[in-house]
Design a protein around this motif. Structure first.
Motif, PDB file in Angstrom:
ATOM      1  N   HIS A  63       6.960  -1.750   5.226  1.00 46.47           N
ATOM      2  CA  HIS A  63       7.011  -0.529   6.028  1.00 46.47           C
ATOM      3  C   HIS A  63       7.458  -0.807   7.459  1.00 46.47           C
ATOM      4  O   HIS A  63       8.237  -0.034   8.036  1.00 46.47           O
ATOM      5  CB  HIS A  63       5.626   0.122   6.033  1.00 46.47           C
ATOM      6  N   ALA A  79       2.114   7.526   9.084  1.00 42.15           N
ATOM      7  CA  ALA A  79       1.075   6.564   8.721  1.00 42.15           C
ATOM      8  C   ALA A  79       0.165   6.281   9.913  1.00 42.15           C
ATOM      9  O   ALA A  79       0.600   6.300  11.071  1.00 42.15           O
ATOM     10  CB  ALA A  79       1.717   5.262   8.229  1.00 42.15           C
ATOM     11  N   LEU A 128      -1.512   2.614   5.871  1.00 42.87           N
ATOM     12  CA  LEU A 128      -0.331   3.403   5.529  1.00 42.87           C
ATOM     13  C   LEU A 128      -0.684   4.809   5.037  1.00 42.87           C
ATOM     14  O   LEU A 128       0.222   5.589   4.719  1.00 42.87           O
ATOM     15  CB  LEU A 128       0.511   2.689   4.458  1.00 42.87           C
ATOM     16  N   LEU A 129      -1.968   5.149   4.989  1.00 43.03           N
ATOM     17  CA  LEU A 129      -2.340   6.525   4.692  1.00 43.03           C
ATOM     18  C   LEU A 129      -1.841   7.420   5.821  1.00 43.03           C
ATOM     19  O   LEU A 129      -1.836   7.025   6.989  1.00 43.03           O
ATOM     20  CB  LEU A 129      -3.852   6.651   4.540  1.00 43.03           C
ATOM     21  N   ARG A 148       3.086  -4.267   1.268  1.00 41.32           N
ATOM     22  CA  ARG A 148       3.491  -2.882   1.508  1.00 41.32           C
ATOM     23  C   ARG A 148       3.575  -2.602   3.008  1.00 41.32           C
ATOM     24  O   ARG A 148       4.476  -1.883   3.464  1.00 41.32           O
ATOM     25  CB  ARG A 148       2.490  -1.920   0.859  1.00 41.32           C
ATOM     26  N   THR A 187      -6.636   4.278  -1.832  1.00 41.29           N
ATOM     27  CA  THR A 187      -6.242   2.926  -1.444  1.00 41.29           C
ATOM     28  C   THR A 187      -6.051   1.988  -2.628  1.00 41.29           C
ATOM     29  O   THR A 187      -5.858   0.784  -2.423  1.00 41.29           O
ATOM     30  CB  THR A 187      -7.277   2.338  -0.473  1.00 41.29           C
ATOM     31  N   THR A 195      -3.479   2.066  -4.483  1.00 41.32           N
ATOM     32  CA  THR A 195      -2.043   1.765  -4.474  1.00 41.32           C
ATOM     33  C   THR A 195      -1.435   1.793  -3.081  1.00 41.32           C
ATOM     34  O   THR A 195      -0.287   1.384  -2.908  1.00 41.32           O
ATOM     35  CB  THR A 195      -1.284   2.766  -5.366  1.00 41.32           C
ATOM     36  N   THR A 196      -2.188   2.255  -2.087  1.00 39.65           N
ATOM     37  CA  THR A 196      -1.687   2.337  -0.717  1.00 39.65           C
ATOM     38  C   THR A 196      -2.672   1.680   0.228  1.00 39.65           C
ATOM     39  O   THR A 196      -3.851   2.059   0.240  1.00 39.65           O
ATOM     40  CB  THR A 196      -1.493   3.812  -0.294  1.00 39.65           C
TER      41      THR A 196
END
Length: 225
Positions: free
Chosen positions: A63, A32, A25-26, A59, A18, A20-21
């Protein structure tokens, strides 16, 4: 009724994933986490959705956009710094209906959300599930009459899915606030109903649990081909 996905957490237990994400959104099973929620919400008939965010929220917005591609309308509640569960909901109240569904962005559950309906004599309906290995003591007790209590045995785990009424937040001061104390006060006043979900439920709290769920979903999808 509108729905709200809680997506503002930093996901610190999921690092380095997490960094960078954002956690919603994992991916598990090729999509996701938040996409699984949106599909189930749309299937259940929800068409208006509120999502709060803080950490890497841009982000998440990039998305999902405004939701038209997913077949619904999304409004964004931008927090800057995470306000915890109750704080985030309180900030988003002007965007929500009187009764609204809330779902944590970091869980995976196969519950048919259309089966949930607001109780006539309560301010909240909590979905409870069997205690997972990482949380064996559970959170709350569900009585035979379908009411949720802070004390009592046996205990079940709060699934992070609920129907809430705006009046539950009367008098809640804006800022960083947790939901659990508000729910416990409502339980003491016999204002919380419960629903026991006996199907699949996963709390995606660690990279290991994320990987295990991904492997399970991939295997299931392979068997269906």
């Amino acid at each position: 009724m509108k729905a709200m996905i809680l997506a503002a957490g930093k996901g610190e237990r999921m690092r380095p994933l997490t960094l960078t994400t954002p956690k919603p959104l994992l991916t598990v099973g090729g999509r996701a986490l938040i996409d699984w929620h949106i599909e189930r919400l749309r299937t259940a008939g929800f068409r208006e959705l509120v999502i709060n965010h803080a950490w890497l929220g841009d982000r998440i917005e990039a998305h999902l956009g405004d939701g038209r591609r997913q077949g619904l309308q999304i409004e964004w509640s931008r927090e800057g710094e995470p306000l915890e569960t109750a704080g985030g909901i309180q900030k988003a109240l002007p965007l929500l209906s009187d009764w609204f569904l809330v779902i944590n962005g970091d869980i995976w559950c196969d519950l048919d959300l259309s089966r949930l309906s607001p109780p006539d004599d309560a301010d909240a309906l909590l979905v409870l599930t069997d205690n997972p290995p990482q949380h064996p003591d559970g959170d709350f007790h569900l009585t035979d009459a379908g009411r949720v209590r802070a004390d009592g045995e046996p205990r079940l785990t709060f699934a992070g899915i609920s129907l809430l009424h705006k009046r539950l937040f009367d008098g809640v001061v804006p800022g960083v606030r947790k939901l659990a104390p508000i729910l416990r006060e409502a339980m003491a006043n016999d204002r919380v109903a419960g629903w026991h979900h006996s199907g699949q439920w996963h709390d995606i709290g660690t990279p290991e649990r994320l990987r295990a769920l991904d492997e399970q979903l991939q295997a299931s999808q392979g068997a269906d081909r």
